[in-house]
Design a protein around this motif. Structure first.
Motif, PDB file in Angstrom:
ATOM      1  N   LEU A  34       0.833  -1.205   0.000  1.00 21.55           N
ATOM      2  CA  LEU A  34       0.000   0.000   0.000  1.00 21.55           C
ATOM      3  C   LEU A  34       0.870   1.259   0.000  1.00 21.55           C
ATOM      4  N   LEU A  40      -5.480   7.851   4.011  1.00 22.89           N
ATOM      5  CA  LEU A  40      -5.929   6.496   3.730  1.00 22.89           C
ATOM      6  C   LEU A  40      -7.174   6.200   4.555  1.00 22.89           C
ATOM      7  N   GLU A  44      -8.783   0.550   3.958  1.00 22.38           N
ATOM      8  CA  GLU A  44      -7.554   0.318   3.188  1.00 22.38           C
ATOM      9  C   GLU A  44      -6.412  -0.120   4.103  1.00 22.38           C
ATOM     10  N   THR A  47      -7.092  -3.679   5.485  1.00 21.22           N
ATOM     11  CA  THR A  47      -6.922  -4.678   4.427  1.00 21.22           C
ATOM     12  C   THR A  47      -5.446  -4.896   4.133  1.00 21.22           C
TER      13      THR A  47
END
Length: 96
Positions: A34, A40, A44, A47
């Motif tokens: 990421l 963010l 997100e 995950t």
């Protein structure tokens, strides 16, 4: 609250594990693919943490952190700062 629980349960830690859970979460987020630039969403972040832990395991995430600090210390410092800030944004502060 759902996002806070996700970080704890993604590591299989007992509730109240606090700092240790956040440390593992930061290492996993650092090790993830990421991009940590910009804002963010909690989904997100969670995950990415879950995926990194499933892919690399706790030890593998830590090994990736160590490798980056050895190869690119300046970049690693900046990425870890962003990882810490991202994890802090979706976890409650430690009591005390």
């Amino acid at each position: 609250m759902r996002h806070q629980q996700t970080i704890a349960t993604a590591r299989g830690a007992a509730p109240g594990a606090g700092a240790a859970v956040r440390t593992v979460a930061c290492e996993a987020l650092f090790a993830s693919e990421l991009p940590l630039a910009g804002r963010l969403a909690a989904d997100e972040i969670n995950t990415a943490i879950r995926d990194a832990l499933q892919l690399f395991g706790r030890r593998g995430c830590l090994e990736r952190v160590a490798q980056e600090y050895g190869d690119h210390p300046d970049l690693a410092i900046a990425r870890m700062r962003r990882a810490v800030a991202a994890v802090a944004s979706c976890t409650p502060p430690e009591p005390g």
